[in-house]
Design a protein around this motif. Structure first.
Motif, PDB file in Angstrom:
ATOM      1  N   THR A 265      54.228  62.085  20.691  1.00  0.00           N
ATOM      2  CA  THR A 265      54.721  62.246  19.418  1.00  0.00           C
ATOM      3  C   THR A 265      55.649  61.655  18.602  1.00  0.00           C
ATOM      4  OG1 THR A 265      52.780  64.040  19.235  1.00  0.00           O
ATOM      5  CG2 THR A 265      54.340  63.479  17.411  1.00  0.00           C
ATOM      6  N   LEU A 266      55.668  60.363  17.882  1.00  0.00           N
ATOM      7  CA  LEU A 266      57.130  59.773  17.070  1.00  0.00           C
ATOM      8  C   LEU A 266      57.054  60.407  16.300  1.00  0.00           C
ATOM      9  CD1 LEU A 266      60.141  57.823  18.196  1.00  0.00           C
ATOM     10  CD2 LEU A 266      57.730  56.146  17.025  1.00  0.00           C
ATOM     11  N   LEU A 267      58.520  61.071  15.384  1.00  0.00           N
ATOM     12  CA  LEU A 267      58.135  60.987  13.990  1.00  0.00           C
ATOM     13  C   LEU A 267      59.594  60.277  13.519  1.00  0.00           C
ATOM     14  CD1 LEU A 267      58.968  62.747  11.062  1.00  0.00           C
ATOM     15  CD2 LEU A 267      60.365  64.028  12.504  1.00  0.00           C
ATOM     16  N   VAL A 268      58.939  58.908  13.131  1.00  0.00           N
ATOM     17  CA  VAL A 268      59.832  57.723  12.093  1.00  0.00           C
ATOM     18  C   VAL A 268      60.555  58.684  11.323  1.00  0.00           C
ATOM     19  CG1 VAL A 268      60.322  55.908  11.516  1.00  0.00           C
ATOM     20  CG2 VAL A 268      58.540  56.253  13.219  1.00  0.00           C
ATOM     21  N   ILE A 269      61.202  59.064  10.286  1.00  0.00           N
ATOM     22  CA  ILE A 269      62.501  59.001   9.088  1.00  0.00           C
ATOM     23  C   ILE A 269      63.058  58.149   8.521  1.00  0.00           C
ATOM     24  CG2 ILE A 269      63.642  60.412   8.167  1.00  0.00           C
ATOM     25  CD1 ILE A 269      63.482  62.154  10.510  1.00  0.00           C
ATOM     26  N   GLY A 270      62.340  57.031   8.082  1.00  0.00           N
ATOM     27  CA  GLY A 270      62.486  56.041   6.948  1.00  0.00           C
ATOM     28  C   GLY A 270      62.061  55.103   6.993  1.00  0.00           C
ATOM     29  N   LEU A 271      60.741  54.923   5.716  1.00  0.00           N
ATOM     30  CA  LEU A 271      59.735  53.630   6.422  1.00  0.00           C
ATOM     31  C   LEU A 271      60.287  52.746   5.743  1.00  0.00           C
ATOM     32  CD1 LEU A 271      56.885  55.734   6.418  1.00  0.00           C
ATOM     33  CD2 LEU A 271      58.366  55.263   8.273  1.00  0.00           C
ATOM     34  N   GLY A 272      62.052  52.082   5.804  1.00  0.00           N
ATOM     35  CA  GLY A 272      62.080  50.661   5.164  1.00  0.00           C
ATOM     36  C   GLY A 272      62.245  50.209   6.007  1.00  0.00           C
ATOM     37  N   PRO A 273      62.182  48.796   6.483  1.00  0.00           N
ATOM     38  CA  PRO A 273      62.261  47.315   7.001  1.00  0.00           C
ATOM     39  C   PRO A 273      62.351  48.639   8.762  1.00  0.00           C
ATOM     40  CG  PRO A 273      63.228  47.016   5.599  1.00  0.00           C
ATOM     41  CD  PRO A 273      63.333  48.031   4.831  1.00  0.00           C
ATOM     42  N   ILE A 274      63.000  48.780   8.943  1.00  0.00           N
ATOM     43  CA  ILE A 274      62.946  49.069  10.513  1.00  0.00           C
ATOM     44  C   ILE A 274      62.451  50.448  10.720  1.00  0.00           C
ATOM     45  CG2 ILE A 274      64.488  49.375  12.329  1.00  0.00           C
ATOM     46  CD1 ILE A 274      65.547  46.943  11.555  1.00  0.00           C
ATOM     47  N   GLY A 275      62.374  51.039   9.942  1.00  0.00           N
ATOM     48  CA  GLY A 275      61.072  52.491  10.259  1.00  0.00           C
ATOM     49  C   GLY A 275      59.733  51.841  10.511  1.00  0.00           C
TER      50      GLY A 275
ATOM     51  N   GLY B  96      53.575  73.657  17.665  1.00  0.00           N
ATOM     52  CA  GLY B  96      54.657  74.152  18.265  1.00  0.00           C
ATOM     53  C   GLY B  96      55.848  73.508  18.264  1.00  0.00           C
ATOM     54  N   ARG B  97      55.716  72.535  19.936  1.00  0.00           N
ATOM     55  CA  ARG B  97      57.102  72.327  20.732  1.00  0.00           C
ATOM     56  C   ARG B  97      57.445  71.547  19.420  1.00  0.00           C
ATOM     57  NH1 ARG B  97      53.184  72.090  24.020  1.00  0.00           N
ATOM     58  NH2 ARG B  97      52.346  69.442  22.954  1.00  0.00           N
ATOM     59  N   GLY B  98      57.153  69.883  18.505  1.00  0.00           N
ATOM     60  CA  GLY B  98      58.501  69.290  18.113  1.00  0.00           C
ATOM     61  C   GLY B  98      57.579  67.975  18.023  1.00  0.00           C
ATOM     62  N   ALA B  99      57.922  66.825  17.793  1.00  0.00           N
ATOM     63  CA  ALA B  99      58.266  65.544  18.414  1.00  0.00           C
ATOM     64  C   ALA B  99      58.635  65.267  19.773  1.00  0.00           C
ATOM     65  CB  ALA B  99      58.810  64.917  17.347  1.00  0.00           C
ATOM     66  N   ASP B 100      57.901  64.315  20.245  1.00  0.00           N
ATOM     67  CA  ASP B 100      58.546  64.527  22.187  1.00  0.00           C
ATOM     68  C   ASP B 100      59.824  63.080  21.554  1.00  0.00           C
ATOM     69  OD1 ASP B 100      56.617  64.534  23.511  1.00  0.00           O
ATOM     70  OD2 ASP B 100      55.641  63.789  22.206  1.00  0.00           O
ATOM     71  N   GLY B 101      59.787  62.467  21.035  1.00  0.00           N
ATOM     72  CA  GLY B 101      61.300  61.161  20.540  1.00  0.00           C
ATOM     73  C   GLY B 101      61.061  61.270  18.395  1.00  0.00           C
ATOM     74  N   VAL B 102      61.926  60.888  18.183  1.00  0.00           N
ATOM     75  CA  VAL B 102      62.653  60.698  17.121  1.00  0.00           C
ATOM     76  C   VAL B 102      63.586  59.593  16.242  1.00  0.00           C
ATOM     77  CG1 VAL B 102      63.622  61.611  14.494  1.00  0.00           C
ATOM     78  CG2 VAL B 102      62.600  63.516  15.987  1.00  0.00           C
ATOM     79  N   ILE B 103      63.056  58.705  15.276  1.00  0.00           N
ATOM     80  CA  ILE B 103      63.938  57.921  15.237  1.00  0.00           C
ATOM     81  C   ILE B 103      64.621  57.958  13.908  1.00  0.00           C
ATOM     82  CG2 ILE B 103      63.462  55.288  14.474  1.00  0.00           C
ATOM     83  CD1 ILE B 103      61.796  54.425  16.920  1.00  0.00           C
ATOM     84  N   ASP B 104      65.556  58.296  13.858  1.00  0.00           N
ATOM     85  CA  ASP B 104      66.832  58.382  12.460  1.00  0.00           C
ATOM     86  C   ASP B 104      66.459  56.299  11.779  1.00  0.00           C
ATOM     87  OD1 ASP B 104      68.097  58.496  10.704  1.00  0.00           O
ATOM     88  OD2 ASP B 104      69.560  59.615  11.099  1.00  0.00           O
ATOM     89  N   ALA B 105      65.749  56.320  10.950  1.00  0.00           N
ATOM     90  CA  ALA B 105      66.144  54.277  10.566  1.00  0.00           C
ATOM     91  C   ALA B 105      66.780  54.945   8.526  1.00  0.00           C
ATOM     92  CB  ALA B 105      64.573  54.285  10.322  1.00  0.00           C
TER      93      ALA B 105
ATOM     94  N   SER C 151      66.503  58.474  18.018  1.00  0.00           N
ATOM     95  CA  SER C 151      67.539  57.358  18.326  1.00  0.00           C
ATOM     96  C   SER C 151      67.834  57.399  16.982  1.00  0.00           C
ATOM     97  CB  SER C 151      65.980  56.928  18.746  1.00  0.00           C
ATOM     98  OG  SER C 151      66.184  55.732  18.385  1.00  0.00           O
ATOM     99  N   LEU C 152      68.762  57.333  17.041  1.00  0.00           N
ATOM    100  CA  LEU C 152      70.024  56.148  15.545  1.00  0.00           C
ATOM    101  C   LEU C 152      69.493  55.286  15.445  1.00  0.00           C
ATOM    102  CD1 LEU C 152      72.699  59.321  14.930  1.00  0.00           C
ATOM    103  CD2 LEU C 152      70.753  59.615  14.730  1.00  0.00           C
ATOM    104  N   SER C 153      69.214  54.523  14.560  1.00  0.00           N
ATOM    105  CA  SER C 153      68.749  53.202  14.364  1.00  0.00           C
ATOM    106  C   SER C 153      69.749  52.574  12.851  1.00  0.00           C
ATOM    107  CB  SER C 153      67.981  52.436  14.605  1.00  0.00           C
ATOM    108  OG  SER C 153      66.817  52.884  13.563  1.00  0.00           O
ATOM    109  N   GLY C 154      69.627  54.275  11.888  1.00  0.00           N
ATOM    110  CA  GLY C 154      69.935  53.873  11.550  1.00  0.00           C
ATOM    111  C   GLY C 154      71.935  54.234  10.777  1.00  0.00           C
ATOM    112  N   VAL C 155      72.828  53.087  10.031  1.00  0.00           N
ATOM    113  CA  VAL C 155      73.898  53.003  10.585  1.00  0.00           C
ATOM    114  C   VAL C 155      74.909  54.141   9.715  1.00  0.00           C
ATOM    115  CG1 VAL C 155      76.558  51.399   9.298  1.00  0.00           C
ATOM    116  CG2 VAL C 155      73.675  50.498  10.110  1.00  0.00           C
TER     117      VAL C 155
END
Length: 392
Positions: A181-191, A243-252, A307-311
């Motif tokens: 499970t991946l959570l992607v925060i921010g669904l602009g072009p990169i997200g 109850g665990r949470g996302a395996d990975g999160v991308i902050d875009a 994973s931080l891809s947002g600046v």
């Protein structure tokens, strides 16, 4: 030639500027046929003005055709169709040899303590003229440009300059695989692109944003999407993962996140300072709005990865170190090393079945003259502006 130029905070104009010329034997000149407007360009438009000079040419997502080469460029010929990575790297230094092109030691901006030079991205990154223009000088063209030999149109390939490798690196750094499970925060072009790549791999994707059109666009690709203004995204993720949470999160999202009036006030205050004081403030005080990052920390499972891809730009922003330590969270981040991921992402662009929906990824295709309007719409999240391509 025509070019999109920075003239001040929220002030971009299209002007006639001198044509670029060959300055070094490893330069090339390309005629730009498509160039993207990136979320990172909005940082220049709004926040990073103290590092800009009126007249700076914007843009770092170009592709086009070679019209001239220096004597040291033997890998390209006039007429070749190329995509130009957003960072400028030599390909032969210690960092480049380790596929860390954004840290290239040849173009590194040591006077500011920053990494490799970037096209169209302020004095922090070399003040190199950018690609939202009719012509572009490409330094280190003996290494950087990605040659395109397919007959598919530009919209299948222009995203190789930034969007696809940035999203791909974000996904790699999130350390998720099929069934995770991946959570992607921010669904602009990169997200959005990261979600498409993850779904293509068989990853379960939960997407979060506050713009209805972006949420609908990502949901149409198969992701579960939620409006951060209406639900507790971290709680939703936990409910969906026993109850665990996302395996990975991308902050875009990065520094443009909503949710911190104090940091927003700080950004505004910096804008009123003289440039020499503003530059100091931007690099030594809190100017980031960390709403997205705090959601990531809350939503990631114990032992998971953010994973931080947002600046981000501030240096003394408070972050929940105790929680990160206690949850044993891995943080991975940085500008994308475009050439590192070329062999993985280029075949996806060349695939005529278009598995990522590149042909209709852009929401707006405009001439350079419309730059002031589309920059404003992109900043204001108006007119369903998700991805703009300039067609010089």
């Amino acid at each position: 030639m025509k070019a999109v130029t920075w003239q001040g905070k929220r002030d971009v104009r299209v002007e006639q500027v001198p044509d670029p010329t060959i300055q070094h034997d490893t330069d090339a000149i390309i005629e730009v046929t498509a160039s993207g407007l990136c979320g990172s360009d909005l940082h220049l438009y709004e926040v990073l003005g103290p590092f800009m000079t009126p007249g700076d040419i914007l843009g770092h997502e170009p592709m086009g055709r070679v019209v001239e080469t220096g004597s040291g460029v033997t890998n390209l010929s006039v007429g070749d169709r190329v995509v130009v990575p957003f960072q400028i790297a030599c390909g032969s230094c210690w960092m480049c040899s380790r596929d860390l092109q954004t840290q290239c030691e040849t173009t590194q901006n040591r006077e500011h303590g920053m990494g490799a030079s970037l096209f169209g991205y302020s004095s922090l990154y070399g003040a190199v003229p950018g690609g939202q223009a009719e012509l572009l000088r490409v330094p280190h063209a003996d290494y950087g440009p990605i040659k395109i030999e397919s007959d598919l149109d530009d919209e299948h390939f222009v995203y190789l300059s930034d969007v696809m490798p940035t999203a791909f690196q974000a996904l790699e750094y999130a350390q998720v695989g099929e069934g995770d499970t991946l959570l992607v925060i921010g669904l602009g072009p990169i997200g959005d692109m990261a979600a498409r790549l993850a779904l293509h791999r068989g990853v379960r994707v939960i997407g979060a944003d506050l713009v209805p059109e972006r949420l609908a666009r990502t949901a149409a690709r198969g992701a579960e999407t939620y409006d951060v203004t209406k639900v507790d995204v971290a709680e939703i993720v936990r409910e969906a993962t026993a109850g665990r949470g996302a395996d990975g999160v991308i902050d875009a999202v990065g520094m443009e996140a909503h949710g911190s009036p104090v940091a927003q006030a700080g950004q505004t205050a910096v804008g009123f300072l003289p440039d020499f004081l503003a530059r100091k403030a931007m690099t030594t005080v809190s100017v980031d709005r960390l709403g997205a990052f705090h959601i990531a920390v809350d939503a990631v499972r114990r032992g998971g990865t953010i994973s931080l891809s947002g600046v981000y730009a501030g240096t003394v922003d408070p972050i929940p170190m105790q929680t990160l330590f206690d949850k044993q969270v891995t943080l991975k981040m940085g500008q994308a090393n475009v050439k590192r991921w070329e062999t993985q992402v280029k075949p996806l662009a060349e695939d005529s079945s278009d598995p990522l929906g590149l042909a209709d990824f852009a929401t707006h295709r405009v001439p350079l003259d419309q730059a002031p309007e589309v920059y404003k719409n992109f900043q204001d999240k108006a007119d369903n502006t998700v991805k703009v391509l300039f067609k010089p």
